[in-house]
Design a protein around this motif. Structure first.
Motif, mmCIF file in Angstrom:
data_model
loop_
_atom_site.group_PDB
_atom_site.id
_atom_site.type_symbol
_atom_site.label_atom_id
_atom_site.label_comp_id
_atom_site.label_asym_id
_atom_site.label_seq_id
_atom_site.Cartn_x
_atom_site.Cartn_y
_atom_site.Cartn_z
ATOM 1 N N LEU A 1 40.822 42.197 32.315
ATOM 2 C CA LEU A 1 40.291 40.852 32.598
ATOM 3 C C LEU A 1 38.867 40.994 33.108
ATOM 4 C CD1 LEU A 1 40.857 37.758 32.939
ATOM 5 C CD2 LEU A 1 41.473 38.278 35.297
ATOM 6 N N ILE B 1 40.119 40.224 28.028
ATOM 7 C CA ILE B 1 40.160 38.777 28.231
ATOM 8 C C ILE B 1 38.917 38.440 29.056
ATOM 9 C CG2 ILE B 1 41.424 36.840 29.246
ATOM 10 C CD1 ILE B 1 43.977 38.613 29.030
ATOM 11 N N PRO C 1 46.804 33.033 35.235
ATOM 12 C CA PRO C 1 47.438 33.762 34.132
ATOM 13 C C PRO C 1 48.922 34.044 34.401
ATOM 14 C CG PRO C 1 46.202 35.274 35.498
ATOM 15 C CD PRO C 1 46.080 33.917 36.142
ATOM 16 N N ILE D 1 48.284 41.298 33.077
ATOM 17 C CA ILE D 1 46.878 41.680 33.205
ATOM 18 C C ILE D 1 46.815 43.142 33.653
ATOM 19 C CG2 ILE D 1 44.721 41.250 34.483
ATOM 20 C CD1 ILE D 1 45.361 38.893 32.734
ATOM 21 N N VAL E 1 41.017 44.723 36.276
ATOM 22 C CA VAL E 1 40.170 43.534 36.432
ATOM 23 C C VAL E 1 38.739 43.974 36.732
ATOM 24 C CG1 VAL E 1 39.787 41.418 37.766
ATOM 25 C CG2 VAL E 1 42.130 42.196 37.335
#
Ligand SMILES: C[S@@+](CC[C@H](N)C(=O)[O-])C[C@H]1O[C@@H](n2cnc3c(N)ncnc32)[C@H](O)[C@@H]1O
Length: 117
Positions: free
Chosen positions: A42, A63, A89, A94, A97
């Motif tokens: 992410l 993403i 989300p 995920i 990050v």
């Protein structure tokens, strides 16, 4: 009408502005290239997508979210125009990050909430 010297210098300034900064190109990019990531990555506050595109081009699923998203520049697998705080989300898995150059854009009292999220 011929382009004035002033217009030429503005254009040249903007061209430089779009180019990755020294730190991105020569310090962060080599570090990113050595690292392995959990997918999907992410990229929160992806901006013009320098890091999203770098990792997408390496084959990672990325993403990208940004409240001022410009989809045309992004090569990511998923692009979301959203504020980080309202992005939820829930049913998504995920991996890692990225929060690059983003905390300084948030109000100090919101930084901890974003980090916790
Ligand atoms: C300094 S840029 C960094 C972009 C990118 N991470 C990079 O390092 O190239 C900060 C980005 O964060 C986005 N941003 C700032 N606050 C945000 C928020 N609350 N939610 C989502 N995006 C945000 C801005 O739109 C901008 O594109």
């Amino acid at each position: 009408m011929a382009e004035s010297r002033l217009e030429k210098s503005w254009k040249s300034l903007l061209k430089e502005y779009e180019a990755p900064s020294y730190a991105k190109k020569y310090i962060l990019e080599p570090l990113f290239s050595k690292q392995d990531y959990l997918e999907p990555i992410l990229d929160a506050g992806c901006g013009t997508g320098f890091f999203s595109n770098l990792l997408s081009e390496k084959g990672y699923q990325v993403i990208s979210i940004d409240k001022n998203l410009d989809e045309t520049q992004l090569h990511s697998y998923m692009k979301v125009k959203s504020d980080i705080e309202s992005f939820n989300p829930v049913k998504m898995i995920i991996g890692d990050v990225l929060l690059i150059n983003i905390l300084s854009c948030l109000e100090p009292k919101k930084r901890l909430a974003v980090l916790k999220k």
